[in-house]
Scaffold this motif. Sequence first.
Motif, PDB file in Angstrom:
ATOM      1  N   LEU A  49       3.489  11.888   8.598  1.00  0.00           N
ATOM      2  CA  LEU A  49       4.054  11.569   7.560  1.00  0.00           C
ATOM      3  C   LEU A  49       4.269  13.122   6.872  1.00  0.00           C
ATOM      4  CD1 LEU A  49       4.997   9.200   5.627  1.00  0.00           C
ATOM      5  CD2 LEU A  49       2.573   9.830   4.136  1.00  0.00           C
ATOM      6  N   VAL A  50       5.630  12.941   6.636  1.00  0.00           N
ATOM      7  CA  VAL A  50       5.996  14.348   5.879  1.00  0.00           C
ATOM      8  C   VAL A  50       6.293  14.014   4.587  1.00  0.00           C
ATOM      9  CG1 VAL A  50       8.057  16.222   5.597  1.00  0.00           C
ATOM     10  CG2 VAL A  50       7.235  15.361   8.106  1.00  0.00           C
ATOM     11  N   PHE A  97       8.421   9.370   7.969  1.00  0.00           N
ATOM     12  CA  PHE A  97       7.580   9.300   9.132  1.00  0.00           C
ATOM     13  C   PHE A  97       8.336  10.079  10.260  1.00  0.00           C
ATOM     14  CE2 PHE A  97       6.049   5.800   6.918  1.00  0.00           C
ATOM     15  CZ  PHE A  97       4.875   5.887   7.070  1.00  0.00           C
ATOM     16  N   THR A  98       7.688  11.035  11.077  1.00  0.00           N
ATOM     17  CA  THR A  98       8.227  11.678  12.187  1.00  0.00           C
ATOM     18  C   THR A  98       7.449  11.153  13.458  1.00  0.00           C
ATOM     19  OG1 THR A  98       6.782  13.514  12.034  1.00  0.00           O
ATOM     20  CG2 THR A  98       8.788  13.722  11.128  1.00  0.00           C
ATOM     21  N   LEU A  99       8.169  11.190  14.567  1.00  0.00           N
ATOM     22  CA  LEU A  99       7.607  10.863  15.958  1.00  0.00           C
ATOM     23  C   LEU A  99       8.160  11.911  16.842  1.00  0.00           C
ATOM     24  CD1 LEU A  99       8.459   7.067  15.655  1.00  0.00           C
ATOM     25  CD2 LEU A  99       6.247   8.078  15.312  1.00  0.00           C
ATOM     26  N   LEU A 100       7.386  12.365  17.798  1.00  0.00           N
ATOM     27  CA  LEU A 100       7.497  13.298  18.919  1.00  0.00           C
ATOM     28  C   LEU A 100       7.114  12.621  19.946  1.00  0.00           C
ATOM     29  CD1 LEU A 100       6.943  16.797  17.445  1.00  0.00           C
ATOM     30  CD2 LEU A 100       9.092  15.724  17.747  1.00  0.00           C
ATOM     31  N   ILE A 142       0.757  -1.332  -0.066  1.00  0.00           N
ATOM     32  CA  ILE A 142       0.088  -0.004  -0.252  1.00  0.00           C
ATOM     33  C   ILE A 142       0.885   1.242  -0.237  1.00  0.00           C
ATOM     34  CG2 ILE A 142      -1.670   1.212   1.380  1.00  0.00           C
ATOM     35  CD1 ILE A 142      -2.858  -1.209   2.264  1.00  0.00           C
ATOM     36  N   TRP A 143       2.023   1.252   0.877  1.00  0.00           N
ATOM     37  CA  TRP A 143       2.891   2.230   0.957  1.00  0.00           C
ATOM     38  C   TRP A 143       3.435   2.664  -0.409  1.00  0.00           C
ATOM     39  CZ3 TRP A 143       1.833   6.180   3.969  1.00  0.00           C
ATOM     40  CH2 TRP A 143       1.473   5.960   5.323  1.00  0.00           C
ATOM     41  N   LYS A 144       3.652   1.522  -0.982  1.00  0.00           N
ATOM     42  CA  LYS A 144       4.771   1.711  -2.617  1.00  0.00           C
ATOM     43  C   LYS A 144       3.684   2.334  -3.300  1.00  0.00           C
ATOM     44  CE  LYS A 144       6.849  -0.799  -6.163  1.00  0.00           C
ATOM     45  NZ  LYS A 144       6.514  -0.007  -7.245  1.00  0.00           N
ATOM     46  N   LEU A 157       1.116  14.916   6.865  1.00  0.00           N
ATOM     47  CA  LEU A 157      -0.422  14.104   7.425  1.00  0.00           C
ATOM     48  C   LEU A 157      -0.133  13.541   8.665  1.00  0.00           C
ATOM     49  CD1 LEU A 157      -2.820  13.046   6.317  1.00  0.00           C
ATOM     50  CD2 LEU A 157      -1.263  11.018   5.473  1.00  0.00           C
ATOM     51  N   TYR A 158      -0.987  14.101   9.292  1.00  0.00           N
ATOM     52  CA  TYR A 158      -1.202  13.703  10.641  1.00  0.00           C
ATOM     53  C   TYR A 158      -1.915  12.361  11.071  1.00  0.00           C
ATOM     54  CZ  TYR A 158      -0.702  18.873  11.694  1.00  0.00           C
ATOM     55  OH  TYR A 158       0.189  20.064  11.930  1.00  0.00           O
TER      56      TYR A 158
END
Length: 175
Positions: free
Chosen positions: A169-170, A58-61, A1-3, A82-83
């Motif tokens: 997701l940036v 992807f980012t994680l805080l 799906i991501w591809k 995208l949050y």
Amino acid sequence: IWKDFFDELNSKNFIESAYQFSLISNIKSRGLKALKKWTTSTNKSNLFYKQVKVEIYFTLLKKGNFLTPHTDAQSKLLSTILYFDDDLNSLTDAGTEFWKNESNEKYWKNWENKHLKDKMEIEKFKNENKIFHKNKFEKNKLVGFIKTAYSWHSILNPNIKDSQTRKALVINIRY
């Protein structure tokens, strides 16, 4: 799906649509050189075309993390976030803050993407710039902006608790 998703972001239709969507804003910030049509083709970059690429990550805080004011790399043309939110009621303060300059404009011109790290400079920034929009951090919300010398944004006080993670997701288009 991501591809499949990534392939769609790199499709000719998406790149052309993003170019059209951002054209006026990019001309305002970059001048007439922004008229070059975007392409992902490696053999088309010339007088009429600008070769671009789509990057995603992807980012994680977590608790105690934040993002100081910055404007993004000069090579970025269009930035989106995208949050993802597991607990819709808990991270509403973790949205992206967008800033508008109110004084000392030349000082805050930032094509080079200088990140503010010094507490005194951040306070000076907050005194001379104001948040004009802060997104609510909501599941599946997409926010974005055009890179300019004044496209300052941050996540200064996300109010993340011990067991929480701010996930996003940036998606960037850059040359």
